[in-house]
Design a protein around this motif. Structure first.
Motif, PDB file in Angstrom:
ATOM      1  N   LYS A  81      -7.553  -8.784   1.462  1.00 50.68           N
ATOM      2  CA  LYS A  81      -7.353  -9.467   2.746  1.00 50.68           C
ATOM      3  C   LYS A  81      -7.430  -8.507   3.935  1.00 50.68           C
ATOM      4  N   TYR A  82      -6.870  -7.300   3.818  1.00 53.55           N
ATOM      5  CA  TYR A  82      -6.734  -6.418   4.971  1.00 53.55           C
ATOM      6  C   TYR A  82      -7.599  -5.157   4.942  1.00 53.55           C
ATOM      7  N   TYR A  83      -8.213  -4.824   3.803  1.00 53.37           N
ATOM      8  CA  TYR A  83      -8.944  -3.561   3.652  1.00 53.37           C
ATOM      9  C   TYR A  83      -9.954  -3.339   4.775  1.00 53.37           C
ATOM     10  N   ASN A  84      -9.889  -2.150   5.371  1.00 45.69           N
ATOM     11  CA  ASN A  84     -10.769  -1.717   6.459  1.00 45.69           C
ATOM     12  C   ASN A  84     -10.671  -2.605   7.698  1.00 45.69           C
ATOM     13  N   LYS A  85      -9.447  -3.031   7.996  1.00 44.05           N
ATOM     14  CA  LYS A  85      -9.212  -3.867   9.177  1.00 44.05           C
ATOM     15  C   LYS A  85      -7.996  -3.348   9.943  1.00 44.05           C
ATOM     16  N   LEU A  86      -7.963  -3.667  11.233  1.00 41.40           N
ATOM     17  CA  LEU A  86      -6.792  -3.401  12.069  1.00 41.40           C
ATOM     18  C   LEU A  86      -5.655  -4.284  11.570  1.00 41.40           C
ATOM     19  N   ILE A  87      -4.473  -3.694  11.402  1.00 43.74           N
ATOM     20  CA  ILE A  87      -3.322  -4.461  10.905  1.00 43.74           C
ATOM     21  C   ILE A  87      -2.068  -4.135  11.704  1.00 43.74           C
ATOM     22  N   ASN A  88      -1.064  -4.962  11.512  1.00 45.55           N
ATOM     23  CA  ASN A  88       0.286  -4.671  11.969  1.00 45.55           C
ATOM     24  C   ASN A  88       0.937  -3.843  10.861  1.00 45.55           C
ATOM     25  N   THR A  89       1.528  -2.707  11.196  1.00 41.97           N
ATOM     26  CA  THR A  89       2.067  -1.803  10.182  1.00 41.97           C
ATOM     27  C   THR A  89       3.268  -2.371   9.432  1.00 41.97           C
ATOM     28  N   SER A  90       3.784  -3.510   9.857  1.00 40.57           N
ATOM     29  CA  SER A  90       4.888  -4.130   9.114  1.00 40.57           C
ATOM     30  C   SER A  90       4.380  -4.798   7.824  1.00 40.57           C
ATOM     31  N   ILE A  91       3.074  -4.999   7.714  1.00 38.06           N
ATOM     32  CA  ILE A  91       2.490  -5.558   6.494  1.00 38.06           C
ATOM     33  C   ILE A  91       2.593  -4.494   5.408  1.00 38.06           C
ATOM     34  N   ASN A  92       2.960  -4.909   4.210  1.00 35.46           N
ATOM     35  CA  ASN A  92       3.198  -3.961   3.122  1.00 35.46           C
ATOM     36  C   ASN A  92       1.906  -3.577   2.395  1.00 35.46           C
ATOM     37  N   VAL A  93       1.045  -2.814   3.110  1.00 31.29           N
ATOM     38  CA  VAL A  93      -0.181  -2.273   2.521  1.00 31.29           C
ATOM     39  C   VAL A  93      -0.342  -0.834   3.002  1.00 31.29           C
ATOM     40  N   LYS A  94      -1.075  -0.032   2.219  1.00 30.45           N
ATOM     41  CA  LYS A  94      -1.346   1.354   2.602  1.00 30.45           C
ATOM     42  C   LYS A  94      -2.232   1.342   3.849  1.00 30.45           C
ATOM     43  N   HIS A  95      -1.952   2.236   4.804  1.00 28.59           N
ATOM     44  CA  HIS A  95      -2.691   2.220   6.060  1.00 28.59           C
ATOM     45  C   HIS A  95      -2.601   3.561   6.787  1.00 28.59           C
ATOM     46  N   GLU A  96      -3.487   3.721   7.754  1.00 27.22           N
ATOM     47  CA  GLU A  96      -3.453   4.834   8.707  1.00 27.22           C
ATOM     48  C   GLU A  96      -2.725   4.319   9.938  1.00 27.22           C
ATOM     49  N   LYS A  97      -1.724   5.045  10.405  1.00 27.68           N
ATOM     50  CA  LYS A  97      -1.061   4.672  11.657  1.00 27.68           C
ATOM     51  C   LYS A  97      -1.952   5.107  12.813  1.00 27.68           C
ATOM     52  N   LEU A  98      -2.131   4.237  13.787  1.00 21.56           N
ATOM     53  CA  LEU A  98      -2.917   4.597  14.960  1.00 21.56           C
ATOM     54  C   LEU A  98      -2.053   5.271  16.024  1.00 21.56           C
ATOM     55  N   TYR A  99      -0.785   4.872  16.095  1.00 19.13           N
ATOM     56  CA  TYR A  99       0.146   5.458  17.064  1.00 19.13           C
ATOM     57  C   TYR A  99       0.793   6.663  16.402  1.00 19.13           C
ATOM     58  N   ARG A 100       0.413   7.861  16.840  1.00 16.37           N
ATOM     59  CA  ARG A 100       0.842   9.094  16.176  1.00 16.37           C
ATOM     60  C   ARG A 100       1.448  10.083  17.160  1.00 16.37           C
ATOM     61  N   ARG A 101       2.201  11.014  16.603  1.00 14.78           N
ATOM     62  CA  ARG A 101       2.728  12.117  17.400  1.00 14.78           C
ATOM     63  C   ARG A 101       1.583  13.041  17.812  1.00 14.78           C
ATOM     64  N   SER A 102       0.653  13.310  16.875  1.00 14.20           N
ATOM     65  CA  SER A 102      -0.508  14.153  17.197  1.00 14.20           C
ATOM     66  C   SER A 102      -1.407  13.410  18.181  1.00 14.20           C
ATOM     67  N   THR A 103      -2.299  14.146  18.808  1.00 18.34           N
ATOM     68  CA  THR A 103      -3.192  13.532  19.800  1.00 18.34           C
ATOM     69  C   THR A 103      -4.534  13.084  19.209  1.00 18.34           C
ATOM     70  N   ASN A 104      -4.749  13.285  17.909  1.00 15.41           N
ATOM     71  CA  ASN A 104      -6.047  12.970  17.298  1.00 15.41           C
ATOM     72  C   ASN A 104      -6.480  11.522  17.485  1.00 15.41           C
ATOM     73  N   TYR A 105      -5.524  10.606  17.533  1.00 14.06           N
ATOM     74  CA  TYR A 105      -5.869   9.194  17.680  1.00 14.06           C
ATOM     75  C   TYR A 105      -5.537   8.668  19.078  1.00 14.06           C
ATOM     76  N   ASP A 106      -5.473   9.530  20.074  1.00 14.15           N
ATOM     77  CA  ASP A 106      -5.283   9.051  21.446  1.00 14.15           C
ATOM     78  C   ASP A 106      -6.494   8.234  21.896  1.00 14.15           C
ATOM     79  N   LEU A 107      -7.669   8.556  21.365  1.00 12.29           N
ATOM     80  CA  LEU A 107      -8.890   7.774  21.543  1.00 12.29           C
ATOM     81  C   LEU A 107      -9.483   7.559  20.163  1.00 12.29           C
ATOM     82  N   VAL A 108      -9.677   6.310  19.785  1.00  9.08           N
ATOM     83  CA  VAL A 108     -10.217   5.979  18.460  1.00  9.08           C
ATOM     84  C   VAL A 108     -11.304   4.917  18.640  1.00  9.08           C
ATOM     85  N   LEU A 109     -12.482   5.260  18.176  1.00  8.59           N
ATOM     86  CA  LEU A 109     -13.602   4.323  18.229  1.00  8.59           C
ATOM     87  C   LEU A 109     -14.050   4.070  16.794  1.00  8.59           C
TER      88      LEU A 109
END
Length: 163
Positions: A81-109
């Motif tokens: 259902k969610y693979y390779n899609k933007l999700i809400n992190t409250s969903i119980n699936v493995k994911h990459e967080k977009l909001y991070r302490r590091s600056t690597n994802y300050d811009l994500v395309l």
């Protein structure tokens, strides 16, 4: 127009050249989740995601969306259902967080690889994102913040990337 990956450390758009980093294990025509390779091909981009608290007045013709604390990108090979899609992190699936302490994802395309019809395990979360040190990525392409901001002024929603 098309952004071209000239070699493992250079992106070209028209007469502009940008230093970049790619996947730690190079390029592949047979991408698999977690292989640390950047997929070869010709791809469109999705919308731009950005940290509104860190960046102001973005100049681009691409639709852009502020990154919220609960945003993630699903890389769970068990989630049809969610693979390779933007999700809400409250969903119980493995994911990459977009909001991070590091600056690597300050811009994500997001690069539209394995999209829109996703195949489980074929690869997910392939992004053009930021880097400050040009260390190899997990499969994405990374450029400096300054170069990213220049590129955003040049491209539009029809721009493709050839890897």
């Amino acid at each position: 127009m098309t952004i071209i990956l000239k070699n493992k450390e250079t992106l070209q758009y028209k007469n502009f050249y940008f230093k970049c980093a790619i996947g730690k294990k190079g390029l592949t025509s047979n991408k698999k989740e977690g292989d640390k390779k950047t997929p070869k091909g010709l791809f469109l981009f999705d919308k731009l995601y950005y940290r509104k608290d860190r960046l102001k007045n973005i100049k681009t013709k691409i639709k852009y969306i502020p990154i919220k604390k609960n945003m993630g990108w699903c890389d769970d090979i068990n989630s049809e259902k969610y693979y390779n899609k933007l999700i809400n992190t409250s969903i119980n699936v493995k994911h990459e967080k977009l909001y991070r302490r590091s600056t690597n994802y300050d811009l994500v395309l997001p690069i539209k690889f394995n999209f829109p019809k996703t195949k489980l395990g074929k690869g997910s979360a392939i992004f053009l994102h930021l880097t400050s040190n040009y260390k190899p990525t997990a499969g994405c392409i990374a450029i400096s913040k300054n170069d990213f901001l220049i590129l955003l002024k040049l491209i539009n929603s029809k721009t493709k990337i050839k890897i």
